[in-house]
Motif scaffolding. Structure first.
Motif, PDB file in Angstrom:
ATOM      1  N   ILE B 102     -19.622 -44.896  96.559  1.00 21.97           N
ATOM      2  CA  ILE B 102     -20.673 -45.723  95.959  1.00 21.97           C
ATOM      3  C   ILE B 102     -21.123 -46.789  96.945  1.00 21.97           C
ATOM      4  CG2 ILE B 102     -21.164 -47.362  94.131  1.00 21.97           C
ATOM      5  CD1 ILE B 102     -19.402 -45.698  92.330  1.00 21.97           C
ATOM      6  N   TRP B 105     -23.278 -45.260  99.407  1.00 22.08           N
ATOM      7  CA  TRP B 105     -24.529 -44.910  98.739  1.00 22.08           C
ATOM      8  C   TRP B 105     -25.476 -46.108  98.744  1.00 22.08           C
ATOM      9  CZ3 TRP B 105     -25.379 -45.171  92.899  1.00 22.08           C
ATOM     10  CH2 TRP B 105     -26.450 -44.347  92.493  1.00 22.08           C
ATOM     11  N   GLN B 106     -24.871 -47.285  98.647  1.00 25.33           N
ATOM     12  CA  GLN B 106     -25.709 -48.480  98.595  1.00 25.33           C
ATOM     13  C   GLN B 106     -26.083 -48.992  99.973  1.00 25.33           C
ATOM     14  OE1 GLN B 106     -22.846 -50.725  96.393  1.00 25.33           O
ATOM     15  NE2 GLN B 106     -24.103 -50.593  94.555  1.00 25.33           N
ATOM     16  N   TYR B 108     -28.136 -48.085 102.385  1.00 27.48           N
ATOM     17  CA  TYR B 108     -29.538 -48.287 102.758  1.00 27.48           C
ATOM     18  C   TYR B 108     -30.214 -49.376 101.957  1.00 27.48           C
ATOM     19  CZ  TYR B 108     -29.403 -44.429 105.952  1.00 27.48           C
ATOM     20  OH  TYR B 108     -29.099 -43.628 107.005  1.00 27.48           O
TER      21      TYR B 108
END
Lengths: 299, 131
Positions: B102, B105-106, B108
């Motif tokens: 997660i 995933w964050q 960018y």
């Protein structure tokens, strides 16, 4: 009788011990002359056991013979002056021997001179040879260096070619890549939505809900009335469910040709008949914890 | 005629298999699912391990372009290792992977936020300097 053996004996007496071979050499004077001068060994090495072979030895022995003979002659002359007893033959003999030996000596000197010249030439040639040797070694070193450099260059060129080949093999049109990039980013699969906060159920992987509502999940749940029964009330999730897992590629269309299908060598994972489809079913069955929907008829 | 029908059913079967495998391989991106599988002993089954090896074909570009969650490929590669499969039985392992995923995933969005902040700050400075 004044023979060479006699004089060698005298010489040995007068000058002490001489190596046995030089005695033999003295007695074999004729043989000596025929022996090759070069085989006579080093000009400077009069050493030990080699004895009468070397030119130096022979010269020295000739000198000694001369010395002995001349001494004898002088003594004889001295005696004959006092005594009037003339052994004329012996004088002549000694003289002849003396002359003979002197002749030998002269020849030996010439031989020695020649040998010297030859030796000098040899020395020059040896120097030349050494120089050439060092040249050759230098050349060898350079060649070796060159070989190494070339080998490196060839190796790197090969590596480059390999990587070029690899790149060419994996060449994909930029358009496809852009399309794919768009697809995976638009659905927030690889980049979190900008408004994401902890507590948001969206994830970078298919969630439990999505898995159950996909084809795999539906395979053993034909009785469920759609997905709404399982919804946690999050409208967002609901809105995304239908196409979330299956490829958005219109796979009912005929675009998907046969060569797109998964490789078909896969039926023997255990080297036994049961194919992998069965495994999918098993997974799906066991996965759904909802007891009403599980129908486990195989184990 | 029969052959055509047979071909058709074969084709349909293959299509189904394609979609199933597509879904399954993407499910592997979910660390909780992996933990689930590990705890039920699927990773000990040799047939299953062979199946995972077979699924590696999704790495080819002509198949990978259908993947929506490309992280699954990384998970698939890791799953080829016995050690990883054994580790996944622990819930903490799965939790850790989940958190890291997660966070990544964050990445960018974080970067974009930082850029925006930097831009905002700069504008503020220019504004202040201008006055």
């Amino acid at each position: 009788m004044y023979t060479m053996e006699y004089y060698s004996a005298i010489r040995n007496d007068k000058y002490g011990f001489r190596p046995a071979s030089s005695m033999a050499a003295a007695s074999g004077a004729e043989k000596e002359k025929e022996r090759p001068g070069v085989g006579g060994g080093g000009w400077g090495s009069g050493a030990g056991a080699a004895g009468g072979n070397s030119t130096r030895e022979r010269l020295l022995s000739a000198l000694e013979d001369l010395e002995v003979l001349s001494r004898e002659l002088i003594e004889m002359l001295a005696i004959s002056r006092n005594q009037k007893l003339l052994p004329p033959d012996e004088e002549n003999q000694v003289l002849e021997l003396l002359i003979h030996r002197d002749g030998e000596f002269q020849e030996l000197m010439k031989l020695a001179l020649n040998q010297g010249k030859i030796h000098h030439e040899m020395h020059v040639l040896e120097k030349e040879v050494e120089k050439r040797d060092s040249d050759i070694q230098q050349l060898q070193k350079q060649l070796k260096e060159a070989e190494q450099i070339l080998a490196t260059a060839v190796y790197q060129a090969k590596e480059k070619l390999k990587s070029i080949e690899k790149a060419r093999k994996g060449a994909i049109s930029s358009e496809e890549i852009i399309k794919y990039a768009h697809r995976i980013s638009a659905s927030n699969a690889v980049c979190a939505p900008l408004t994401w906060v902890p507590g948001d159920p969206r994830r970078p992987y298919p969630t439990d809900l999505e898995m159950r509502s996909g084809l795999l999940g539906q395979m053993n749940n034909p009785s469920t009335n759609g997905v709404n029964g399982h919804l946690p009330g999050d409208a967002l999730a609901a809105g995304r469910l239908p196409d979330v897992l299956a490829s958005q590629y219109p796979w009912q269309s005929n675009d998907m040709s046969m060569n797109m299908l998964p490789p078909n060598h896969s039926n023997d994972f255990l080297l036994e008949p049961p194919g992998h489809n069965k495994e999918n079913e098993d997974d799906v069955e066991v996965m759904s914890t909802d007891s009403s929907s599980s129908s486990s008829d195989s184990d | 005629m029969a052959a055509a029908v047979a071909m058709e059913t074969d084709d349909a079967g293959n299509r189904l298999r394609f979609q199933l495998e597509l879904e399954f391989v993407q499910c592997l991106a979910n660390p909780n699912y992996l933990n689930f599988l590990a705890q039920r002993g699927y990773f000990k089954d040799k047939a299953f391990v062979n199946y995972l090896k077979y699924l590696l074909y999704w790495k080819e570009p002509e198949y990978a372009k259908y993947l929506k969650y490309p992280q699954c490929l990384h998970m698939l590669e890791l799953l080829q290792y016995e050690h990883f499969r054994k580790e996944l039985v622990n819930a903490q392992c799965a939790k850790f992977i989940d958190e890291q995923q997660i966070l990544h995933w964050q990445h960018y969005s974080r970067k974009r936020m930082r850029l925006q902040q930097a831009l905002a700050e700069q504008q503020q400075q220019n504004h202040a300097a201008g006055k």
